[in-house]
Scaffold this active site. Structure first.
Site, PDB file in Angstrom:
ATOM      1  N   ASP A  67       0.839  -1.196   0.000  1.00  0.00           N
ATOM      2  CA  ASP A  67       0.000   0.000   0.000  1.00  0.00           C
ATOM      3  C   ASP A  67       0.876   1.249   0.000  1.00  0.00           C
ATOM      4  OD1 ASP A  67      -2.395   1.752   0.693  1.00  0.00           O
ATOM      5  OD2 ASP A  67      -3.280  -0.223   0.884  1.00  0.00           O
ATOM      6  N   HIS A 105      -3.780   5.999   3.173  1.00  0.00           N
ATOM      7  CA  HIS A 105      -4.476   4.749   2.847  1.00  0.00           C
ATOM      8  C   HIS A 105      -3.915   3.521   3.538  1.00  0.00           C
ATOM      9  CE1 HIS A 105      -6.011   1.534   0.151  1.00  0.00           C
ATOM     10  NE2 HIS A 105      -7.075   2.302   0.202  1.00  0.00           N
ATOM     11  N   ASN A 222     -14.201   0.173  -6.985  1.00  0.00           N
ATOM     12  CA  ASN A 222     -15.443   0.889  -6.693  1.00  0.00           C
ATOM     13  C   ASN A 222     -16.057   1.519  -7.930  1.00  0.00           C
ATOM     14  OD1 ASN A 222     -14.543   0.328  -4.121  1.00  0.00           O
ATOM     15  ND2 ASN A 222     -13.899   2.413  -3.689  1.00  0.00           N
ATOM     16  N   SER A 287     -11.436  -1.109  -0.673  1.00  0.00           N
ATOM     17  CA  SER A 287     -10.121  -1.073  -0.050  1.00  0.00           C
ATOM     18  C   SER A 287     -10.217  -1.389   1.436  1.00  0.00           C
ATOM     19  CB  SER A 287      -9.494   0.309  -0.223  1.00  0.00           C
ATOM     20  OG  SER A 287      -9.045   0.480  -1.541  1.00  0.00           O
TER      21      SER A 287
END
Length: 457
Positions: A67, A105, A222, A287
């Site tokens: 990430d 994130h 998404n 996520s």
């Protein structure tokens, strides 16, 4: 893959990162009254996680999070991050610098997966005395799905120009290989693209993980970020792809894409996680669904250390609650995650991954030949020596040889047939020119030839 395809893929990956498939809706808040956030972690009960903790909490399992880097100093991650690296060339050597387009994130994902919470420091009764230092963990803050698991932080720079110079196509396979070599039993990839295809250069890394018996979990993407269909790496065979649910347990309109590679669905809206620097946020997106499932995979691997990755994935999808169309479907996969059943139910042993195999896919689509392994790729920087032998890497199969006379015969044969067709057409055109009444209606007009009405009897 051509240069044009490489550029399109990079653009697609950047689009997902910047378009909300990662952080979704983000509502930040200070660290004050952290226990109020704990009370809002509805998925712990609704997904059967609190009951699954009666069996396992993930002890002894390392989960790699590929990430944007993880803030290991967050109060809820104290003692959780036990190793890491940077594959971008722009982050910290230990993977704990927040980088890229969505710097928060990685910490959001990490706290949801393996946060341990914290205890708010108490004031010292004496002004001269040192304040009490609370132990790791506690009733405040975010508790993860696998609160006793350990995290490997693998930082990548995605979603914006990388000052380190490495492309996303280089970073992802390097990250996967490093995670495998450093003991990860589960890899969480809450990153993705708007393209279902992936660079051929990724094949060997995901094959490496499959042959080393590592579970890879990826976010489906998404719709709100432009991902109507699942994008890579969630389309790679063998990867456990996670779709998103809304607050009512239905497929999320904004926070989930759809596709045949989806394995299971988990909550994706009104999620909570930690931010770099010690704060918290409410967010949405697959996520956040992915670390919920990765956490359950860690619970299983802790309970049954010798269970294969194939069986771990099979246990998760076979115990899921069927939703949508009966059986596996492109919105929910095999169904809605049921962590308690995954940890407690009797599940039939399987020798195959229900979500496929990258090795089988390579044989069919890349014409890979595993009988003669080629030189292994150059190893990524690692802080621990690999403990397993290098896996085989696919080699292009030699084209089959055909008798030299056969192609010539095929060409001559088709040439003769074409000549006959041309002569026949010429004769037909001359006949029509002499007798126009024999010509039919033009096909492109869509009209029909006149037909006499039937006579009544």
């Amino acid at each position: 893959m051509t240069l044009r395809c490489h550029r399109l893929f990079s653009a697609a990956l950047a689009t997902m990162l910047a378009g909300g498939a990662l952080a979704g809706a983000l509502l930040t808040a200070p660290a004050a009254v952290a226990d109020a956030w704990r009370d809002k972690e509805y998925w712990l009960k609704e997904s059967g996680i609190t009951n699954a903790w009666q069996v396992s909490k993930g002890a002894g399992v390392k989960v790699a999070i590929i990430d944007s880097g993880i803030d290991g100093n967050h109060p809820d991650l104290k003692g959780v991050v036990v190793g890491g690296t940077d594959v971008s060339g722009a982050g910290a050597p230990n993977g704990q610098k927040s980088i890229g387009a969505k710097t928060e994130h990685g910490t959001l994902v990490a706290t949801m997966l393996a946060g341990r919470g914290h205890t708010t420091p108490t004031a010292s009764p004496s002004p001269s005395a040192s304040p009490t230092v609370p132990p790791a963990g506690g009733p405040d803050g975010i508790i993860g799905v696998a609160p006793e698991a350990e995290i490997l932080a693998v930082s990548t720079w995605l979603g914006s120009p990388n000052p380190g110079g490495k492309t996303d196509q280089e970073q992802i396979p390097d990250a996967v290989r490093w995670a495998v070599d450093n003991g990860a039993k589960v890899i969480n990839i809450s990153l993705g693209s708007t393209s279902p295809v992936w660079p051929q250069s990724w094949d060997a890394a995901f094959l490496y993980a499959e042959q080393k018996d590592v579970v890879i979990v990826a976010a489906a993407g998404n719709r709100v970020g432009g991902n109507v269909q699942v994008g890579a790496p969630a389309t790679i065979p063998g990867v456990l792809t996670v779709a998103g649910l809304d607050g009512d347990g239905r497929a999320s309109v904004d926070s989930s894409s759809q596709g045949i590679s989806i394995g299971v669905a988990a909550p994706a809206e009104d999620l909570l996680g930690g931010l770099p620097g010690g704060g918290y946020a409410q967010w949405a997106g697959t996520s956040g669904s992915a670390p919920i499932v990765s956490g359950v995979a860690a619970l299983i691997r802790s309970k049954w250390p010798d269970m294969s990755a194939k069986q771990v994935i099979n246990r998760i999808v076979s115990t899921a609650k069927d939703a949508g169309a009966p059986g596996k479907d492109p919105l929910y996969g095999y169904g809605v995650l049921n962590a308690e059943a995954a940890l407690k139910d009797e599940v039939e042993t399987t020798s195959t991954n229900p979500l496929g195999s990258i090795a089988d896919w390579i044989r069919v689509h890349r014409r890979g030949d595993f009988s003669t392994p080629s030189e292994a790729p150059v190893a990524s920087p690692t802080s621990a020596a690999p403990t397993l032998a290098d896996p085989t890497v696919p080699v292009a199969a030699t084209p089959a040889h055909v008798d030299d006379a056969l192609p010539a015969a095929v060409v001559l044969g088709f040439g003769g047939i074409f000549a006959v067709i041309v002569v026949g057409a010429f004769i037909q055109l001359r006949r029509v020119a002499k007798n126009p009444s024999t010509a039919g209606e033009e096909a492109e007009t869509g009209t029909l030839e006149a037909v006499d009405p039937p006579t009544r009897k």
